[in-house]
Design a protein around this motif. Structure first.
Motif, PDB file in Angstrom:
ATOM      1  N   VAL A 172      52.496  40.502  65.454  1.00 44.93           N
ATOM      2  CA  VAL A 172      51.698  40.450  64.237  1.00 44.93           C
ATOM      3  C   VAL A 172      52.667  40.167  63.096  1.00 44.93           C
ATOM      4  CG1 VAL A 172      50.163  41.703  62.676  1.00 44.93           C
ATOM      5  CG2 VAL A 172      50.002  42.069  65.156  1.00 44.93           C
ATOM      6  N   GLU A 173      52.611  38.927  62.578  1.00 45.93           N
ATOM      7  CA  GLU A 173      53.519  38.526  61.506  1.00 45.93           C
ATOM      8  C   GLU A 173      53.037  37.227  60.876  1.00 45.93           C
ATOM      9  OE1 GLU A 173      57.151  38.380  63.745  1.00 45.93           O
ATOM     10  OE2 GLU A 173      56.867  36.290  64.299  1.00 45.93           O
ATOM     11  N   ALA A 174      53.650  36.870  59.746  1.00 49.47           N
ATOM     12  CA  ALA A 174      53.316  35.629  59.054  1.00 49.47           C
ATOM     13  C   ALA A 174      53.792  34.436  59.879  1.00 49.47           C
ATOM     14  CB  ALA A 174      53.968  35.618  57.675  1.00 49.47           C
ATOM     15  N   PRO A 175      53.199  33.266  59.678  1.00 50.24           N
ATOM     16  CA  PRO A 175      53.631  32.071  60.408  1.00 50.24           C
ATOM     17  C   PRO A 175      55.127  31.831  60.254  1.00 50.24           C
ATOM     18  CG  PRO A 175      51.631  31.612  59.170  1.00 50.24           C
ATOM     19  CD  PRO A 175      52.098  32.996  58.755  1.00 50.24           C
TER      20      PRO A 175
ATOM     21  N   ASN B 269      38.253  30.235  68.700  1.00 45.26           N
ATOM     22  CA  ASN B 269      38.277  31.415  67.828  1.00 45.26           C
ATOM     23  C   ASN B 269      39.309  31.193  66.733  1.00 45.26           C
ATOM     24  OD1 ASN B 269      36.718  33.991  68.953  1.00 45.26           O
ATOM     25  ND2 ASN B 269      37.345  32.670  70.643  1.00 45.26           N
ATOM     26  N   GLY B 270      38.941  31.470  65.496  1.00 43.60           N
ATOM     27  CA  GLY B 270      39.852  31.260  64.370  1.00 43.60           C
ATOM     28  C   GLY B 270      41.037  32.222  64.385  1.00 43.60           C
ATOM     29  N   GLY B 271      42.146  31.772  63.797  1.00 43.46           N
ATOM     30  CA  GLY B 271      43.317  32.632  63.629  1.00 43.46           C
ATOM     31  C   GLY B 271      44.204  32.763  64.849  1.00 43.46           C
TER      32      GLY B 271
ATOM     33  N   TRP C 187      48.043  37.014  62.459  1.00 45.42           N
ATOM     34  CA  TRP C 187      48.123  37.701  61.172  1.00 45.42           C
ATOM     35  C   TRP C 187      47.784  39.189  61.243  1.00 45.42           C
ATOM     36  CZ3 TRP C 187      49.796  35.879  56.512  1.00 45.42           C
ATOM     37  CH2 TRP C 187      50.031  34.518  56.433  1.00 45.42           C
ATOM     38  N   THR C 188      46.902  39.587  62.188  1.00 48.13           N
ATOM     39  CA  THR C 188      46.421  40.968  62.191  1.00 48.13           C
ATOM     40  C   THR C 188      46.437  41.568  63.599  1.00 48.13           C
ATOM     41  OG1 THR C 188      44.106  40.400  62.613  1.00 48.13           O
ATOM     42  CG2 THR C 188      44.803  40.425  60.289  1.00 48.13           C
ATOM     43  N   PRO C 189      46.502  42.894  63.688  1.00 43.64           N
ATOM     44  CA  PRO C 189      46.412  43.545  65.003  1.00 43.64           C
ATOM     45  C   PRO C 189      45.088  43.241  65.711  1.00 43.64           C
ATOM     46  CG  PRO C 189      47.206  45.107  63.355  1.00 43.64           C
ATOM     47  CD  PRO C 189      46.775  43.859  62.622  1.00 43.64           C
ATOM     48  N   GLU C 190      44.031  43.070  64.923  1.00 39.68           N
ATOM     49  CA  GLU C 190      42.722  42.771  65.510  1.00 39.68           C
ATOM     50  C   GLU C 190      42.735  41.417  66.235  1.00 39.68           C
ATOM     51  OE1 GLU C 190      42.469  45.802  62.519  1.00 39.68           O
ATOM     52  OE2 GLU C 190      43.138  43.739  62.265  1.00 39.68           O
ATOM     53  N   LEU C 191      43.412  40.438  65.649  1.00 40.09           N
ATOM     54  CA  LEU C 191      43.508  39.124  66.294  1.00 40.09           C
ATOM     55  C   LEU C 191      44.352  39.207  67.567  1.00 40.09           C
ATOM     56  CD1 LEU C 191      43.914  36.722  63.231  1.00 40.09           C
ATOM     57  CD2 LEU C 191      41.970  36.865  64.818  1.00 40.09           C
ATOM     58  N   ARG C 192      45.371  40.052  67.558  1.00 42.41           N
ATOM     59  CA  ARG C 192      46.204  40.249  68.754  1.00 42.41           C
ATOM     60  C   ARG C 192      45.349  40.795  69.901  1.00 42.41           C
ATOM     61  NH1 ARG C 192      49.389  44.249  71.213  1.00 42.41           N
ATOM     62  NH2 ARG C 192      51.338  43.429  72.052  1.00 42.41           N
TER      63      ARG C 192
ATOM     64  N   VAL D 290      49.098  31.142  69.122  1.00 42.98           N
ATOM     65  CA  VAL D 290      49.238  31.910  70.359  1.00 42.98           C
ATOM     66  C   VAL D 290      49.521  30.934  71.498  1.00 42.98           C
ATOM     67  CG1 VAL D 290      48.065  33.412  72.017  1.00 42.98           C
ATOM     68  CG2 VAL D 290      47.729  33.762  69.561  1.00 42.98           C
ATOM     69  N   ASP D 291      50.596  31.199  72.226  1.00 44.66           N
ATOM     70  CA  ASP D 291      50.963  30.386  73.381  1.00 44.66           C
ATOM     71  C   ASP D 291      50.494  31.074  74.653  1.00 44.66           C
ATOM     72  OD1 ASP D 291      52.371  28.351  71.946  1.00 44.66           O
ATOM     73  OD2 ASP D 291      54.006  29.771  71.673  1.00 44.66           O
ATOM     74  N   VAL D 292      50.108  30.278  75.647  1.00 45.26           N
ATOM     75  CA  VAL D 292      49.618  30.793  76.929  1.00 45.26           C
ATOM     76  C   VAL D 292      50.442  30.197  78.060  1.00 45.26           C
ATOM     77  CG1 VAL D 292      47.636  30.946  78.495  1.00 45.26           C
ATOM     78  CG2 VAL D 292      47.266  30.941  76.010  1.00 45.26           C
TER      79      VAL D 292
END
Length: 199
Positions: free
Chosen positions: A93-96, A44-46, A66-71, A50-52
């Motif tokens: 949710v923040e910039a790289p 999945n893009g974006g 980048w966005t709450p939706e991606l979170r 994300v670390d697991v």
């Protein structure tokens, strides 16, 4: 150090040793869950930042999007894995953040691991350590509530740590892995605070 320590009774490294509180089979299950979630995130893009970490069926998601939706998408993908018992979504949710922010967090994680290794009351291989933005996340299965609390205390003493959040679980007397529930302070009668009756 002025660092806050939070012990959370909710939701890794996949190295397995004979002295670890998790069984070999439990550690393999955690590794399989981690790999399945990572595979879903990659497809999945974006979600590349994300670390697991997985320990005792508890999935910790950290990093940034980048966005709450991606979170929410990352959490949804983690929950879709059958053996994920709990998901702690600590994604921001923040910039790289770049190389230096990531390197600083890795240095903190290394120092926390070293401090746990040096503690006589903590079995360091019971704990997975992940750091993001100066917040240290602990996962794993502790031998006792005292070990869990000592590990969090040791982590809080490392320079650069702003907060310690523990998703560590305990093994109960029946051998089941259960969430940690901090002892509640005893209720105090308001009259006792004022000096008792007639004060």
């Amino acid at each position: 150090s002025g660092c806050a320590t939070a012990i959370v009774g909710a939701a890794g490294a996949t190295a397995v040793t004979a002295t670890q509180e998790r069984s070999f089979g439990e550690a393999l299950d955690d590794a399989a869950v981690s790999n399945e979630i990572k595979s879903k995130l990659i497809s999945n893009g974006g979600l590349s930042e994300v670390d697991v970490e997985v320990a005792a069926g508890v999935v910790l998601l950290s990093g940034r999007v980048w966005t709450p939706e991606l979170r929410l998408k990352a959490a949804s993908l983690a929950w879709s894995v059958r053996r994920a018992d709990d998901v702690a979504n600590e994604i921001r949710v923040e910039a790289p953040g770049g190389f230096f922010a990531n390197a600083s967090d890795e240095l903190i994680s290394t120092r926390v691991r070293a401090r746990l290794l040096g503690s006589s009351s903590v079995q360091a291989n019971n704990f997975n350590v992940e750091t993001y933005g100066g917040t240290v996340y602990l996962l794993g299965v502790a031998r006792s509530a005292q070990e869990l609390e000592q590990a969090a205390e040791e982590a809080s003493k490392v320079g650069g740590v702003n907060q310690v959040v523990s998703y560590v679980r305990l093994r109960n007397e029946r051998g089941e892995i259960v969430p940690y529930t901090p002892a509640q302070p005893a209720a105090v009668d308001a009259g006792e605070l004022l000096g008792g009756p007639g004060s």
